[in-house]
Design a protein around this motif. Structure first.
Motif, PDB file in Angstrom:
ATOM      1  N   PRO A   1      31.986  68.957  20.626  1.00  0.00           N
ATOM      2  CA  PRO A   1      30.962  69.534  20.207  1.00  0.00           C
ATOM      3  C   PRO A   1      30.835  70.122  18.635  1.00  0.00           C
ATOM      4  N   ARG A   2      29.615  70.059  17.936  1.00  0.00           N
ATOM      5  CA  ARG A   2      29.597  70.327  16.635  1.00  0.00           C
ATOM      6  C   ARG A   2      28.561  71.358  16.227  1.00  0.00           C
ATOM      7  N   ASP A   3      28.504  72.245  17.427  1.00  0.00           N
ATOM      8  CA  ASP A   3      27.471  73.511  16.924  1.00  0.00           C
ATOM      9  C   ASP A   3      28.093  74.702  16.932  1.00  0.00           C
ATOM     10  N   GLY A   4      29.479  74.557  16.794  1.00  0.00           N
ATOM     11  CA  GLY A   4      30.290  75.856  16.573  1.00  0.00           C
ATOM     12  C   GLY A   4      30.486  76.558  17.928  1.00  0.00           C
ATOM     13  N   ASP A   5      30.284  75.925  18.970  1.00  0.00           N
ATOM     14  CA  ASP A   5      30.699  76.261  20.155  1.00  0.00           C
ATOM     15  C   ASP A   5      31.846  75.057  20.768  1.00  0.00           C
ATOM     16  N   PRO A   6      32.682  75.447  21.153  1.00  0.00           N
ATOM     17  CA  PRO A   6      33.895  74.470  21.498  1.00  0.00           C
ATOM     18  C   PRO A   6      33.708  74.036  22.938  1.00  0.00           C
ATOM     19  N   ARG A   7      33.054  74.743  23.537  1.00  0.00           N
ATOM     20  CA  ARG A   7      32.800  74.269  25.209  1.00  0.00           C
ATOM     21  C   ARG A   7      32.079  73.046  25.323  1.00  0.00           C
ATOM     22  N   ALA A   8      32.451  72.301  26.304  1.00  0.00           N
ATOM     23  CA  ALA A   8      32.025  71.102  26.412  1.00  0.00           C
ATOM     24  C   ALA A   8      30.363  71.017  26.824  1.00  0.00           C
ATOM     25  N   ALA A   9      29.697  70.200  26.422  1.00  0.00           N
ATOM     26  CA  ALA A   9      28.269  70.391  26.625  1.00  0.00           C
ATOM     27  C   ALA A   9      27.676  69.176  27.482  1.00  0.00           C
ATOM     28  N   TYR A  10      26.492  69.562  28.305  1.00  0.00           N
ATOM     29  CA  TYR A  10      25.980  68.526  29.085  1.00  0.00           C
ATOM     30  C   TYR A  10      24.477  69.149  29.789  1.00  0.00           C
ATOM     31  N   ALA A  11      24.040  68.296  30.470  1.00  0.00           N
ATOM     32  CA  ALA A  11      22.807  68.884  31.065  1.00  0.00           C
ATOM     33  C   ALA A  11      22.417  68.069  32.466  1.00  0.00           C
ATOM     34  N   VAL A  12      21.525  68.573  33.114  1.00  0.00           N
ATOM     35  CA  VAL A  12      21.097  68.239  34.511  1.00  0.00           C
ATOM     36  C   VAL A  12      19.607  68.378  34.562  1.00  0.00           C
TER      37      VAL A  12
END
Length: 247
Positions: A195-206
């Motif tokens: 991630p590169r938006d300042g949030d280290p959590r993994a990102a995904y979507a449904v």
């Protein structure tokens, strides 16, 4: 149909497994993989094996996938990304190299209303950062919904009946977006592995096609373990450090 949207995994098996664990608590039918399975991270073979096990409905290539199998020479990469691409190329098993070689170029049609690409529907390597980029992409998209990756930034662009393109949502958490009739959308789920938006959590979507709802989601993962793998592999220190700050 409920699609699990995965993009920019970047050989981060710890982040991918955290996403899959979190997604198991909500039903989904098939996966869509939007490119850059490898690059930067230390577990390209494990990530490809995990993606193969998902039997994705569709999976396309990204620029780091191409660099790892020498479809492109990574001349436009910075020295850190180039070093990671060379290491990845040397680390891939023959079977996993063949898998990357077989990945198609986007855009790829999913159904009458949806297509996927890595960068933009007019150029698989183009970065969509601005409203002008988004407007050009929506002009080029052949379907009302285009799912894209590449920037590692979760965002939704919407074009209404008046022709204006606006960022409908930029996510630093879990966000639901309802798709309106007559509108066109350009959606980035963010990066699973870097991630590169300042949030280290993994990102995904449904994406629920029946409800016409896209949910952008975040999940924490073992960043320290991902960092350890990078350092143990001899990859550049900065690739480990950036995971902790989501940049």
């Amino acid at each position: 149909m409920r699609y699990l949207i995965l993009s920019d995994i970047h050989a981060n098996i710890d982040a991918l497994d955290a996403v899959l664990d979190a997604a198991s608590s909500t039903s989904w039918d098939r996966a869509l993989v939007l490119g850059d399975l490898v690059g930067y991270g230390a577990e390209p073979n494990a990530v490809i094996a995990r993606v193969v096990s998902l039997d994705p409905h569709a999976s396309i290539r990204g620029n780091h996938d191409k660099a790892a199998i020498n479809i492109e020479d990574a001349a436009d990469f910075n020295h850190i990304a180039r070093a990671a691409a060379i290491w990845t190329s040397q680390t891939l098993t023959p079977a996993h190299r063949a898998y990357l070689e077989a990945l198609p170029e986007g855009p790829l049609a999913i159904d009458d209303g949806t297509e996927i690409c890595h960068g933009a529907p007019f150029d698989e390597d183009h970065y969509i950062f601005s409203l002008d980029d988004a407007s050009q992409a929506l002009d080029a998209a052949a379907r009302p919904l285009c799912l894209f990756g590449h920037t590692h930034l979760p965002i939704v662009y919407r074009r209404g009946g008046d022709g204006d393109t606006v960022p409908a949502q930029a996510s630093d958490g879990n966000v639901e977006v309802m798709l309106a009739d007559g509108a066109r959308y350009l959606v980035n789920a963010g990066s699973v592995g870097q991630p590169r938006d300042g949030d280290p959590r993994a990102a995904y979507a449904v994406y629920d096609t029946d409800a016409r709802r896209i949910t952008l989601l975040r999940v924490p993962y073992d960043v320290q373990e991902a960092q350890r793998r990078i350092l143990d592999a001899g990859l550049p220190l900065s690739l480990a450090q950036r995971l902790a700050i989501g940049r």
